[in-house]
Design an enzyme around this catalytic site. Structure first.
Site, PDB file in Angstrom:
ATOM      1  N   HIS A  21      -8.733 -35.427   3.754  1.00 38.84           N
ATOM      2  CA  HIS A  21      -8.538 -34.652   2.519  1.00 38.84           C
ATOM      3  C   HIS A  21      -8.562 -35.675   1.395  1.00 38.84           C
ATOM      4  O   HIS A  21      -7.898 -36.715   1.495  1.00 38.84           O
ATOM      5  CB  HIS A  21      -7.195 -33.911   2.545  1.00 38.84           C
ATOM      6  CG  HIS A  21      -7.030 -33.087   3.781  1.00 38.84           C
ATOM      7  ND1 HIS A  21      -7.621 -31.862   3.948  1.00 38.84           N
ATOM      8  CD2 HIS A  21      -6.385 -33.352   4.939  1.00 38.84           C
ATOM      9  CE1 HIS A  21      -7.317 -31.389   5.154  1.00 38.84           C
ATOM     10  NE2 HIS A  21      -6.573 -32.285   5.769  1.00 38.84           N
TER      11      HIS A  21
ATOM     12  N   CYS B 282      -7.601 -39.117  22.404  1.00 39.02           N
ATOM     13  CA  CYS B 282      -7.058 -39.367  23.731  1.00 39.02           C
ATOM     14  C   CYS B 282      -8.174 -39.959  24.585  1.00 39.02           C
ATOM     15  O   CYS B 282      -9.267 -40.197  24.096  1.00 39.02           O
ATOM     16  CB  CYS B 282      -6.507 -38.081  24.346  1.00 39.02           C
ATOM     17  SG  CYS B 282      -7.748 -36.786  24.529  1.00 39.02           S
TER      18      CYS B 282
ATOM     19  N   SER C 212     -10.360 -35.144  20.598  1.00 35.09           N
ATOM     20  CA  SER C 212      -9.470 -34.476  19.645  1.00 35.09           C
ATOM     21  C   SER C 212     -10.149 -34.322  18.290  1.00 35.09           C
ATOM     22  O   SER C 212     -11.063 -33.541  18.166  1.00 35.09           O
ATOM     23  CB  SER C 212      -8.092 -35.119  19.523  1.00 35.09           C
ATOM     24  OG  SER C 212      -7.222 -34.193  18.901  1.00 35.09           O
TER      25      SER C 212
END
Length: 125
Positions: A74, A89, A69
């Site tokens: 930020h 996952c 994934s």
């Protein structure tokens, strides 16, 4: 023989880090390296990364794409704040990635939310 189906289940960690030294939040190269180290510690497979700086001594936004994934971040150095997403996952361990990031950023305070993804409330087997 049929190959086993890959289930879409995974763990998504949302991490808010407060009280981080601003100097740790401004270099896209350093943050890229940090997230790569976090992904490797978690046993994830790195596919690609892209990081963007908003200017000298300003924040960074970026994502590390994984076969499992992603990890994104930020930063707001002027507020000593970083928000990170760690979604994995398979056999990857997002908690190990979180440990690496937290150890490097040394936040004064943190808030972590854990979300189970891809697991329906009522599952028919």
């Amino acid at each position: 023989m049929n190959a086993p189906k890959h289930r879409p289940a995974g763990v998504h960690l949302l991490a808010d880090f407060h009280g981080v030294a601003g100097a740790l939040l401004v270099s896209p190269e350093s943050i890229d390296t940090l997230l790569r180290n976090a992904a490797l510690a978690a046993g994830a497979t790195i596919l690609h990364s892209h990081f963007h700086s908003f200017g000298p001594q300003q924040g960074v936004t970026g994502v590390l794409l994984l076969a499992e994934s992603h990890i994104s971040i930020h930063t707001w150095p002027e507020f000593g704040f970083a928000a990170a997403d760690i979604f994995m996952c398979g056999r990857a361990a997002p908690s190990l990635a979180l440990e690496v990031i937290e150890r490097a950023l040394q936040p004064g305070q943190r808030e972590i939310k854990t979300i189970q993804r891809g697991v329906p409330a009522f599952q028919d087997e």
